[in-house]
Enzyme design. Structure first.
Site, PDB file in Angstrom:
ATOM      1  N   GLU A 319       0.201   3.961  -3.794  1.00  0.00           N
ATOM      2  CA  GLU A 319       1.365   3.343  -4.451  1.00  0.00           C
ATOM      3  C   GLU A 319       1.978   2.194  -3.648  1.00  0.00           C
ATOM      4  O   GLU A 319       3.203   2.093  -3.538  1.00  0.00           O
ATOM      5  CB  GLU A 319       2.448   4.412  -4.711  1.00  0.00           C
TER       6      GLU A 319
HETATM    7  C1  ACM Z   1       0.730  10.344  -4.494  1.00  0.00           C
HETATM    8  O1  ACM Z   1       1.043  11.242  -5.308  1.00  0.00           O
HETATM    9  N1  ACM Z   1       1.388   9.197  -4.487  1.00  0.00           N
HETATM   10  C2  ACM Z   1      -0.350  10.538  -3.549  1.00  0.00           C
END
Ligand code: ACM
Length: 518
Positions: A319
């Site tokens: 992310e």
């Molecule tokens: C995640 O759930 N961002 C690894």
């Protein structure tokens, strides 16, 4: 759609329920995760006031662990000697990580080629004893174990849980309790998500502001906290005594607000942001173009690697929405090279597989859904193309912080949630990513994220019983039955675990899809 299909399969399967099949014959077992084979014999062994537990050399520490686990409940001395009625022997294993367990009226013998296998055998034996064996007060019960022979070994070598200590901080005692909880299920890795936007939880001596400033917050306030290096070593050693290896994660280049708030030079504009106590993701990034960033990584990775005896170092990579694609690739190549120079094998979330310049053997951790979304399967296969393997944590079945149903207090739903116990169990690791074959799967891991969870009781409530599903998928051979038959069999064994969870003092959710005993 998917949920409806699973429920329908479960209903259909219930009509044709049967026990798991070993070489064509039905096997009855209450053990969870299910062993490879179990054959019942005649009579029973009864543990008594004078029982001695035997174990020599490398077996001695496991014998002592077993004795310690039983002394409070039995009130017996259970001395450990070189030979006893219950004997742990280093010898042969049916397969790596495995053991054989023989219970006969005259005695019990567990044999394995390594102490980890003996420890797994001991966990099985604890489940064969009366549930009171998990208690802490002396109980007046008949300590008998029915004669049986079990041959067992794990399907996957990596059987993990992940605990997010960044969103909310958990004290050393809580982490130790969680370690004991997962050891019972034959899990052998605990991945600690040590850093995120909301907090930096591990003391780094060369970078004191990481914890002076970066550890002072957590989600919704209430202070934060961090592990001193001695406390981290204590966790590592306690885990090792349960044959669990700690995998530290320092998430980067996103999920870094805590670090950015502590060291202004890590920001492209040189200005430290405020500490963060919300639950948004994707807004922070280390400054990719500054050499200070890589000096920081050298310091942090050097200390974390030196503190960690296990083979793995997790460098996150998920992310990174505030990092451009070009910067992300530049960063991942440099950060993973620094990581590899520390002597550790790098693990990264599947986004890291966007890079074609990973150190050979880098492990990918898949966290998209059981049906891969977008390019996530491709990114995951990229680790295999670069000589690595994959840990599977499909978020819609393996993320333990999802609500169980819409009425669950706390918990999240973004990962196709709520996630029932049935859903957490009825998936097959080798079928998630087309082209990812069994030998490329290092294992399975169940993460628990803590945006909404603050106490060990809340962790346990969300983990149990879904973590048992993940432990069984990681340990037990692929079950050939229909979905309904598989869940019936699993549910019956989960029900056998219930009085043991209660005796051990593990908080759990009485999920309506499990046939609990009471
Ligand atoms: C995640 O759930 N961002 C690894």
């Amino acid at each position: 759609m998917r949920r409806a299909a699973v429920v329908l399969l479960a209903l259909l399967g219930a009509l044709t329920a049967c026990a798991p099949v070993e070489n064509g014959t039905a096997m009855t077992t209450t053990v969870i995760p299910a062993p490879v084979s179990q054959t019942d014999g005649e009579g029973a062994f009864t543990l008594g006031r004078d029982t001695v537990i035997g174990g020599e050399g490398e077996a001695a520490a496991v014998a002592e662990y077993f004795a310690q686990s039983l002394r409070p409940a039995t009130g017996y001395d259970l001395p450990v000697g070189t030979s006893g009625e219950i004997q742990l022997v280093i010898g042969a294993s049916p397969a790596p990580g495995g053991y054989t367990l023989d219970v006969e009226p005259g005695g019990i013998r567990i044999e394995a080629d390594a102490p980890a296998g003996l420890f797994a055998g001991v966990q099985t034996l604890r489940q064969l004893l009366p549930p009171a064996a998990f208690g802490r007060e002396p109980a007046e019960v008949d300590w008998s174990v029915a004669s049986t022979r079990i041959e067992d070994h794990p399907r996957f070598e990596y059987r993990g849980a992940m605990l997010d200590v960044a969103r909310h901080f958990f004290a050393v005692a809580d982490v130790k309790k969680y370690i004991d909880d997962i050891a019972m299920l034959k899990l052998n890795y605990l991945h600690l998500h040590l850093t995120d936007d909301q907090g930096w939880r591990l003391q780094i001596l060369s970078r004191p502001e990481l914890t002076e400033i970066g550890a002072s917050t957590q989600v919704d306030g209430g202070g934060g906290g961090y592990y001193t290096q001695d406390e981290y070593r204590e966790i590592v050693e306690f885990a090792a005594s349960r044959f669990i290896t700690i995998v530290p994660e320092i998430d980067m280049p996103g999920h870094t607000n805590a670090a950015l708030s502590a060291y202004p030079e890590l920001n492209c504009d040189g200005i430290a942001p405020q500490p963060y106590e919300g639950i948004e993701v994707g807004f922070s990034s280390l400054c990719i173009g500054k050499e200070e960033t890589y000096a920081f990584l050298e310091d942090v990775i050097g200390e974390v690697a030196a503190l960690t005896p296990g083979p793995f170092l997790h460098l996150g990579g998920d992310e990174s929405l505030a990092t451009s694609d070009e910067d992300f690739l530049t960063f991942i190549a440099r950060a993973t090279a620094i990581g590899a120079r520390s002597g550790k094998t790098i693990i990264g979330w599947h986004e890291m597989g966007r890079s074609a310049e990973l150190p050979a053997g880098t492990i990918g951790q898949y966290w998209s859904f059981v049906r891969p979304q977008g390019g996530t399967a491709e990114h995951t296969l990229s680790f295999v193309e670069q000589g690595g393997r994959v840990i599977l944590s499909p978020a819609d079945v393996a993320y333990l912080d999802m609500k169980y149903d819409p009425t669950t207090d706390q918990g999240l739903v973004w990962a196709n949630g709520p996630t029932s116990v049935t859903e957490s169990y009825l998936w097959e690791p080798a079928e998630v990513i087309r082209g990812l074959s069994e030998e490329h799967i290092l294992g399975v891991e169940a993460p628990i994220w803590t945006e909404t969870l603050r106490t060990i009781g809340e962790l346990e409530y969300f983990a149990f019983p879904r973590i048992v599903s993940i432990a069984e998928l990681a340990w037990s051979a692929q079950n050939p039955g229909t979905a309904g038959a598989r869940f019936d069999d699993f549910g019956a064994r989960l029900a056998s675990l219930q009085p043991r969870l209660e005796a051990e003092g593990i908080t759990y959710y009485k999920a309506p899809d499990v046939p609990w005993r009471d």
